[in-house]
Motif scaffolding. Sequence first.
Motif, mmCIF file in Angstrom:
data_model
loop_
_atom_site.group_PDB
_atom_site.id
_atom_site.type_symbol
_atom_site.label_atom_id
_atom_site.label_comp_id
_atom_site.label_asym_id
_atom_site.label_seq_id
_atom_site.Cartn_x
_atom_site.Cartn_y
_atom_site.Cartn_z
ATOM 1 N N LEU A 151 0.848 -1.203 0.000
ATOM 2 C CA LEU A 151 0.000 0.000 0.000
ATOM 3 C C LEU A 151 0.879 1.248 0.000
ATOM 4 N N GLY A 152 0.538 2.208 -0.861
ATOM 5 C CA GLY A 152 1.269 3.473 -0.878
ATOM 6 C C GLY A 152 0.505 4.539 -1.633
ATOM 7 N N ALA A 153 0.933 5.783 -1.469
ATOM 8 C CA ALA A 153 0.289 6.916 -2.153
ATOM 9 C C ALA A 153 1.094 8.172 -1.846
ATOM 10 N N LYS A 154 0.636 9.327 -2.363
ATOM 11 C CA LYS A 154 1.280 10.595 -2.007
ATOM 12 C C LYS A 154 1.033 10.848 -0.514
ATOM 13 N N SER A 155 2.012 11.485 0.151
ATOM 14 C CA SER A 155 1.902 11.672 1.610
ATOM 15 C C SER A 155 0.623 12.370 2.020
ATOM 16 N N ASP A 156 0.198 13.410 1.257
ATOM 17 C CA ASP A 156 -1.018 14.123 1.674
ATOM 18 C C ASP A 156 -2.253 13.222 1.540
ATOM 19 N N GLN A 157 -2.234 12.341 0.542
ATOM 20 C CA GLN A 157 -3.350 11.401 0.376
ATOM 21 C C GLN A 157 -3.373 10.392 1.528
ATOM 22 N N LEU A 158 -2.188 9.937 1.924
ATOM 23 C CA LEU A 158 -2.118 8.998 3.047
ATOM 24 C C LEU A 158 -2.628 9.662 4.325
ATOM 25 N N SER A 159 -2.252 10.938 4.519
ATOM 26 C CA SER A 159 -2.723 11.658 5.721
ATOM 27 C C SER A 159 -4.233 11.812 5.693
ATOM 28 N N ALA A 160 -4.785 12.089 4.501
ATOM 29 C CA ALA A 160 -6.245 12.251 4.389
ATOM 30 C C ALA A 160 -6.957 10.933 4.726
ATOM 31 N N CYS A 161 -6.381 9.814 4.283
ATOM 32 C CA CYS A 161 -6.986 8.500 4.572
ATOM 33 C C CYS A 161 -6.929 8.200 6.072
ATOM 34 N N ARG A 162 -5.782 8.540 6.694
ATOM 35 C CA ARG A 162 -5.664 8.314 8.144
ATOM 36 C C ARG A 162 -6.687 9.161 8.889
ATOM 37 N N ALA A 163 -6.896 10.396 8.419
ATOM 38 C CA ALA A 163 -7.872 11.283 9.071
ATOM 39 C C ALA A 163 -9.279 10.715 8.923
ATOM 40 N N THR A 164 -9.576 10.160 7.736
ATOM 41 C CA THR A 164 -10.891 9.544 7.513
ATOM 42 C C THR A 164 -11.084 8.380 8.483
ATOM 43 N N PHE A 165 -10.024 7.575 8.631
ATOM 44 C CA PHE A 165 -10.094 6.434 9.558
ATOM 45 C C PHE A 165 -10.373 6.927 10.982
ATOM 46 N N LEU A 166 -9.623 7.942 11.412
ATOM 47 C CA LEU A 166 -9.796 8.427 12.790
ATOM 48 C C LEU A 166 -11.198 8.978 13.029
ATOM 49 N N ARG A 167 -11.703 9.681 12.003
ATOM 50 C CA ARG A 167 -13.063 10.234 12.146
ATOM 51 C C ARG A 167 -14.086 9.109 12.292
ATOM 52 N N SER A 168 -13.890 8.026 11.508
ATOM 53 C CA SER A 168 -14.905 6.969 11.511
ATOM 54 C C SER A 168 -14.741 6.008 12.690
ATOM 55 N N ALA A 169 -13.545 5.951 13.280
ATOM 56 C CA ALA A 169 -13.339 4.918 14.308
ATOM 57 C C ALA A 169 -12.751 5.473 15.601
ATOM 58 N N LEU A 170 -12.936 6.784 15.839
ATOM 59 C CA LEU A 170 -12.314 7.407 17.013
ATOM 60 C C LEU A 170 -12.745 6.735 18.320
ATOM 61 N N LEU A 171 -14.061 6.518 18.464
ATOM 62 C CA LEU A 171 -14.554 5.946 19.715
ATOM 63 C C LEU A 171 -13.985 4.547 19.943
ATOM 64 N N ARG A 172 -13.939 3.776 18.855
ATOM 65 C CA ARG A 172 -13.399 2.415 18.981
ATOM 66 C C ARG A 172 -11.899 2.462 19.321
ATOM 67 N N CYS A 173 -11.181 3.416 18.725
ATOM 68 C CA CYS A 173 -9.745 3.569 19.032
ATOM 69 C C CYS A 173 -9.569 3.868 20.524
ATOM 70 N N ILE A 174 -10.377 4.814 21.033
ATOM 71 C CA ILE A 174 -10.260 5.196 22.450
ATOM 72 C C ILE A 174 -10.587 3.979 23.325
ATOM 73 N N TRP A 175 -11.673 3.302 22.977
ATOM 74 C CA TRP A 175 -12.127 2.141 23.742
ATOM 75 C C TRP A 175 -11.033 1.061 23.795
ATOM 76 N N GLU A 176 -10.437 0.749 22.645
ATOM 77 C CA GLU A 176 -9.406 -0.302 22.610
ATOM 78 C C GLU A 176 -8.126 0.142 23.315
ATOM 79 N N THR A 177 -7.831 1.439 23.220
ATOM 80 C CA THR A 177 -6.609 1.957 23.860
ATOM 81 C C THR A 177 -6.713 1.830 25.381
ATOM 82 N N LEU A 178 -7.941 2.043 25.897
ATOM 83 C CA LEU A 178 -8.149 1.984 27.344
ATOM 84 C C LEU A 178 -7.704 0.646 27.931
#
Length: 203
Positions: A62-89
Amino acid sequence: MSIRNAKNRDLPAIGAIHKSQFGDHFLGQYSTRLLETYYGAFLGKSVFLVHETHETVDGFVLGAKSDQLSACRATFLRSALLRCIWETLFRPRLWREGMISGFSSLIAPRLRRGRSEDASTRPRLRLLSIAVSEEAMRKGLGTELMVAFERTIDDGSVCEYGLSFETTNYRAARFYEKMGFEVEMECKAGIYLRKKLVHNTSK
Ligand SMILES: CC(C)(COP(=O)(O)OP(=O)(O)OC[C@H]1O[C@@H](n2cnc3c(N)ncnc32)[C@H](O)[C@@H]1OP(=O)(O)O)[C@@H](O)C(=O)NCCC(=O)NCCS
């Protein structure tokens, strides 16, 4: 055996390969379900290829331009923030690693000022992740995926691409050395490599 674009239905296999191969890395400590969501954010927005043997996905790149990769990571965080927090706990090791990387990202821009190996000089196109299943290792799949990745990004406008990996990943170091990468920078966070593309004029 074939290499093709990754699809939604490949995400469970990709998540499982990530979990088994990067289990001790930061992201690999999260559940396979969260990893599937993570990789899902890159589908259709990056060069995302899978290797299949007898209809089983046994590797991906998997690869892409850095700004595209950052945008995808941001999309992931927006869609799964609560689950990330829950699992991190439930994973104290992640709090510590998260705090260290958060602290580094706060002070890094100040430390970087005036340094020649600034992120802005790094190749904009980046390979984010490559892995093959444990059973499929050392059979040439990684090489096949890299060759296919380079063929896909080589549209004539891209001269080079880069990547980084953890300093303790000696297997990756040997692999990338064989693939013709040059060391750009080495620091505590990882080793940064770059590779010039030899344009295929017969395309
Ligand atoms: C890195 C990785 C993708 C390589 O895939 P692979 O299919 O096993 O690699 P290949 O069979 O194509 O090997 C190509 C060359 O890489 C080097 N290499 C690969 N695995 C190696 C190992 N375990 N030890 C030493 N060298 C190794 C060798 O030079 C090899 O050539 P050779 O077999 O002719 O000696 C695979 O080891 C992997 O999935 N690792 C875990 C995930 C990871 O660390 N990814 C990279 C960081 S993002």
